[in-house]
Every structure is written in C-alpha cells, then in structure tokens.
Design a protein around this motif. Structure first.
Motif, PDB file in Angstrom:
ATOM      1  N   PRO A 197       3.691  10.402  13.583  1.00 29.48           N
ATOM      2  CA  PRO A 197       4.113   9.131  12.990  1.00 29.48           C
ATOM      3  C   PRO A 197       3.070   8.604  12.006  1.00 29.48           C
ATOM      4  CG  PRO A 197       3.385   8.800  15.244  1.00 29.48           C
ATOM      5  CD  PRO A 197       3.379  10.281  15.005  1.00 29.48           C
ATOM      6  N   VAL A 198       3.525   7.768  11.081  1.00 30.37           N
ATOM      7  CA  VAL A 198       2.627   7.234  10.057  1.00 30.37           C
ATOM      8  C   VAL A 198       1.475   6.450  10.662  1.00 30.37           C
ATOM      9  CG1 VAL A 198       4.424   7.164   8.296  1.00 30.37           C
ATOM     10  CG2 VAL A 198       4.003   5.135   9.693  1.00 30.37           C
ATOM     11  N   TRP A 199       1.702   5.869  11.817  1.00 32.51           N
ATOM     12  CA  TRP A 199       0.674   5.017  12.422  1.00 32.51           C
ATOM     13  C   TRP A 199      -0.495   5.817  12.984  1.00 32.51           C
ATOM     14  CZ3 TRP A 199       1.841   0.924  10.112  1.00 32.51           C
ATOM     15  CH2 TRP A 199       3.162   0.555   9.922  1.00 32.51           C
ATOM     16  N   MET A 200      -0.401   7.169  12.912  1.00 27.26           N
ATOM     17  CA  MET A 200      -1.554   8.000  13.284  1.00 27.26           C
ATOM     18  C   MET A 200      -2.660   7.889  12.232  1.00 27.26           C
ATOM     19  SD  MET A 200       0.157  11.483  14.850  1.00 27.26           S
ATOM     20  CE  MET A 200      -1.297  12.412  14.451  1.00 27.26           C
ATOM     21  N   LEU A 201      -2.291   7.514  11.028  1.00 28.50           N
ATOM     22  CA  LEU A 201      -3.275   7.350   9.957  1.00 28.50           C
ATOM     23  C   LEU A 201      -4.133   6.128  10.275  1.00 28.50           C
ATOM     24  CD1 LEU A 201      -4.000   8.502   7.103  1.00 28.50           C
ATOM     25  CD2 LEU A 201      -2.594   6.674   6.177  1.00 28.50           C
ATOM     26  N   PRO A 202      -5.453   6.281  10.235  1.00 21.00           N
ATOM     27  CA  PRO A 202      -6.304   5.112  10.501  1.00 21.00           C
ATOM     28  C   PRO A 202      -5.989   3.966   9.543  1.00 21.00           C
ATOM     29  CG  PRO A 202      -7.609   7.132  10.471  1.00 21.00           C
ATOM     30  CD  PRO A 202      -6.234   7.498   9.988  1.00 21.00           C
ATOM     31  N   ALA A 203      -6.018   2.761  10.064  1.00 18.81           N
ATOM     32  CA  ALA A 203      -5.660   1.580   9.272  1.00 18.81           C
ATOM     33  C   ALA A 203      -6.504   1.457   8.012  1.00 18.81           C
ATOM     34  CB  ALA A 203      -5.798   0.321  10.125  1.00 18.81           C
ATOM     35  N   ALA A 252      -6.191   1.020   2.424  1.00 25.77           N
ATOM     36  CA  ALA A 252      -7.284   1.072   1.451  1.00 25.77           C
ATOM     37  C   ALA A 252      -6.808   0.544   0.103  1.00 25.77           C
ATOM     38  CB  ALA A 252      -7.778   2.515   1.302  1.00 25.77           C
ATOM     39  N   ASP A 253      -7.680  -0.146  -0.581  1.00 28.82           N
ATOM     40  CA  ASP A 253      -7.335  -0.679  -1.905  1.00 28.82           C
ATOM     41  C   ASP A 253      -6.905   0.425  -2.861  1.00 28.82           C
ATOM     42  OD1 ASP A 253      -7.683  -3.343  -1.287  1.00 28.82           O
ATOM     43  OD2 ASP A 253      -9.778  -3.397  -1.948  1.00 28.82           O
ATOM     44  N   SER A 254      -7.410   1.621  -2.658  1.00 31.49           N
ATOM     45  CA  SER A 254      -7.033   2.749  -3.528  1.00 31.49           C
ATOM     46  C   SER A 254      -5.559   3.124  -3.367  1.00 31.49           C
ATOM     47  CB  SER A 254      -7.914   3.972  -3.236  1.00 31.49           C
ATOM     48  OG  SER A 254      -7.752   4.379  -1.889  1.00 31.49           O
ATOM     49  N   ASN A 255      -4.914   2.652  -2.316  1.00 34.92           N
ATOM     50  CA  ASN A 255      -3.485   2.910  -2.097  1.00 34.92           C
ATOM     51  C   ASN A 255      -2.583   1.833  -2.686  1.00 34.92           C
ATOM     52  OD1 ASN A 255      -3.747   5.335  -0.729  1.00 34.92           O
ATOM     53  ND2 ASN A 255      -4.027   4.334   1.237  1.00 34.92           N
ATOM     54  N   ARG A 256      -3.157   0.859  -3.347  1.00 37.67           N
ATOM     55  CA  ARG A 256      -2.346  -0.166  -4.008  1.00 37.67           C
ATOM     56  C   ARG A 256      -1.884   0.392  -5.355  1.00 37.67           C
ATOM     57  NH1 ARG A 256      -2.014  -5.281  -2.160  1.00 37.67           N
ATOM     58  NH2 ARG A 256      -3.442  -5.911  -0.529  1.00 37.67           N
ATOM     59  N   PRO A 257      -0.600   0.247  -5.661  1.00 40.09           N
ATOM     60  CA  PRO A 257      -0.142   0.742  -6.963  1.00 40.09           C
ATOM     61  C   PRO A 257      -0.647  -0.153  -8.101  1.00 40.09           C
ATOM     62  CG  PRO A 257       1.639  -0.416  -5.837  1.00 40.09           C
ATOM     63  CD  PRO A 257       0.479  -0.351  -4.877  1.00 40.09           C
ATOM     64  N   SER A 258      -0.906   0.471  -9.243  1.00 41.16           N
ATOM     65  CA  SER A 258      -1.253  -0.320 -10.426  1.00 41.16           C
ATOM     66  C   SER A 258      -0.010  -1.109 -10.838  1.00 41.16           C
ATOM     67  CB  SER A 258      -1.691   0.597 -11.572  1.00 41.16           C
ATOM     68  OG  SER A 258      -0.568   1.332 -12.049  1.00 41.16           O
ATOM     69  N   HIS A 284       0.849  -1.193   0.000  1.00 38.39           N
ATOM     70  CA  HIS A 284       0.000   0.000   0.000  1.00 38.39           C
ATOM     71  C   HIS A 284       0.882   1.239   0.000  1.00 38.39           C
ATOM     72  CE1 HIS A 284      -2.590  -3.187   1.534  1.00 38.39           C
ATOM     73  NE2 HIS A 284      -3.571  -2.523   0.973  1.00 38.39           N
ATOM     74  N   GLN A 285       0.456   2.250  -0.721  1.00 37.26           N
ATOM     75  CA  GLN A 285       1.316   3.405  -0.978  1.00 37.26           C
ATOM     76  C   GLN A 285       0.690   4.739  -0.580  1.00 37.26           C
ATOM     77  OE1 GLN A 285       4.600   3.549  -2.295  1.00 37.26           O
ATOM     78  NE2 GLN A 285       4.500   1.440  -1.580  1.00 37.26           N
ATOM     79  N   HIS A 286       0.040   4.799   0.576  1.00 39.19           N
ATOM     80  CA  HIS A 286      -0.430   6.107   1.035  1.00 39.19           C
ATOM     81  C   HIS A 286       0.764   7.058   1.116  1.00 39.19           C
ATOM     82  CE1 HIS A 286      -2.817   9.150   3.110  1.00 39.19           C
ATOM     83  NE2 HIS A 286      -1.735   9.339   3.850  1.00 39.19           N
ATOM     84  N   PHE A 287       1.904   6.545   1.595  1.00 43.63           N
ATOM     85  CA  PHE A 287       3.160   7.293   1.643  1.00 43.63           C
ATOM     86  C   PHE A 287       3.976   6.829   0.441  1.00 43.63           C
ATOM     87  CE2 PHE A 287       1.484   6.855   5.889  1.00 43.63           C
ATOM     88  CZ  PHE A 287       1.505   8.167   6.341  1.00 43.63           C
ATOM     89  N   LYS A 288       3.884   7.578  -0.663  1.00 41.50           N
ATOM     90  CA  LYS A 288       4.467   7.137  -1.933  1.00 41.50           C
ATOM     91  C   LYS A 288       5.956   6.822  -1.772  1.00 41.50           C
ATOM     92  CE  LYS A 288       5.135   8.324  -6.781  1.00 41.50           C
ATOM     93  NZ  LYS A 288       5.294   7.000  -7.202  1.00 41.50           N
ATOM     94  N   GLY A 289       6.302   5.602  -2.160  1.00 37.50           N
ATOM     95  CA  GLY A 289       7.668   5.136  -2.042  1.00 37.50           C
ATOM     96  C   GLY A 289       7.900   4.253  -0.831  1.00 37.50           C
ATOM     97  N   TYR A 290       6.856   4.026  -0.037  1.00 36.94           N
ATOM     98  CA  TYR A 290       6.977   3.153   1.126  1.00 36.94           C
ATOM     99  C   TYR A 290       7.551   1.815   0.696  1.00 36.94           C
ATOM    100  CZ  TYR A 290       5.293  -0.270   4.574  1.00 36.94           C
ATOM    101  OH  TYR A 290       5.197  -1.306   5.463  1.00 36.94           O
ATOM    102  N   CYS A 291       8.609   1.403   1.386  1.00 43.54           N
ATOM    103  CA  CYS A 291       9.239   0.129   1.067  1.00 43.54           C
ATOM    104  C   CYS A 291       9.674  -0.554   2.360  1.00 43.54           C
ATOM    105  CB  CYS A 291      10.412   0.315   0.108  1.00 43.54           C
ATOM    106  SG  CYS A 291      11.675   1.481   0.645  1.00 43.54           S
ATOM    107  N   LEU A 292      10.059  -1.791   2.224  1.00 43.46           N
ATOM    108  CA  LEU A 292      10.509  -2.572   3.372  1.00 43.46           C
ATOM    109  C   LEU A 292      11.826  -3.237   3.040  1.00 43.46           C
ATOM    110  CD1 LEU A 292       7.158  -3.180   3.019  1.00 43.46           C
ATOM    111  CD2 LEU A 292       7.594  -3.948   5.323  1.00 43.46           C
TER     112      LEU A 292
END
Length: 158
Positions: A113-119, A124-130, A33-41
């Motif tokens: 922190p990012v975890w303040m954003l509700p899960a 959300a599926d809208s945050n999945r990259p094409s 999920h990419q609410h924060f564009k470029g999120y990686c692990l």
C-alpha cells in the motif's frame, strides 16, 4: 471546521489551486504531493464520517462518481492500477474523501500500500508539482472526466 470543509470553501471562493472539477456529489482535486503521479482526491459535498450514513441515492451516485474519477486518473496518467481509499477518520478531516492513487510497477521499493512509503518521502516538497505541471495535470484529468461523463450521458454504460 474540518480540513476537507476548509478546502471545499476555498474551491467555492475560487482559491484552491488544486481544484479540477465539480461533480454532482463531490469535488475533484489534484493531491498536494505527487510521489504517485496523478494522485487525486474526491471530496464529498456532504460533511459525513461514514459512507453508510449518506442517503442511499446520494451514496450510490458518490460511488459511481468515484469510479469515474478513478478511471479518468487511470487514463490521464498512464497507470497500471488504481488504488482507492475512502477515509474520514483523520484528526482534522472527519469528512468522507476518496484518495485515488495511480500505481505503477516500481513506485515503491517493494509491492504494498502507498502508506508503506515514509511520510517524509510522501510529503517531501520535491513531490509538489510546479504551477505548470499542476495546470497540465488538472487539464488532463478534467478532459478524461468529461469524456467519461459524456459517454455515460449518451447511454453507453457497460
């Protein structure tokens, strides 16, 4: 088998579409999920729960490579700041893995922190990259990681 080990197995089988590259101590993947564009692990190759349990040389290299991935994400995705979080205590993922979040002004309604954003927003599926977005993100991140690795190999570390 823990969730991180499963994802590593998918990488080894060529079945993980989020896989970017393999480093000495771990695997780089784009976040689902990419609410924060470029999120990686950055997934540790060793199945371990705590950083201090890793052998010193491996731990040191793991930390160095985490910094390489963070710097690459910073440059690849135009971040203002990178947040790093090392977890490994989730119910299904007791396995060291870095969450690397490129951050920008206004990515949350108020600083924190990012975890303040509700899960439900974060995942959300809208945050999945094409498929096309995912391939481009992987290419950009891989390119920047390779630039950093080449810079270090040439003896230009600062």
């Amino acid at each position: 088998m823990c969730e991180i080990c499963k994802r590593i197995e998918w990488i080894k089988k060529g079945e993980n579409p989020y896989f970017v590259t393999e480093l000495e101590t771990g695997y780089v993947v784009i976040g689902d999920h990419q609410h924060f564009k470029g999120y990686c692990l950055f997934l540790c190759k060793e199945h371990e729960v705590d950083l201090h349990r890793l052998p010193l040389a491996f731990r040191t290299r793991f930390l160095e490579e985490m910094a390489i991935v963070g710097e690459a994400a910073y440059h690849a995705f135009g971040a203002e700041k990178i947040n790093y979080e090392l977890l490994g205590n989730g119910q299904n993922s007791q396995h060291l893995h870095w969450h690397i979040f490129p951050r920008r002004t206004g990515d949350l309604s108020k600083p924190g922190p990012v975890w303040m954003l509700p899960a439900d927003e974060m995942y959300a599926d809208s945050n999945r990259p094409s498929d096309n977005e995912l391939e481009e993100m992987k290419r950009q991140l891989r390119e920047k990681i390779n630039e950093s690795r080449n810079y270090i190999v040439k003896g230009n570390e600062n």
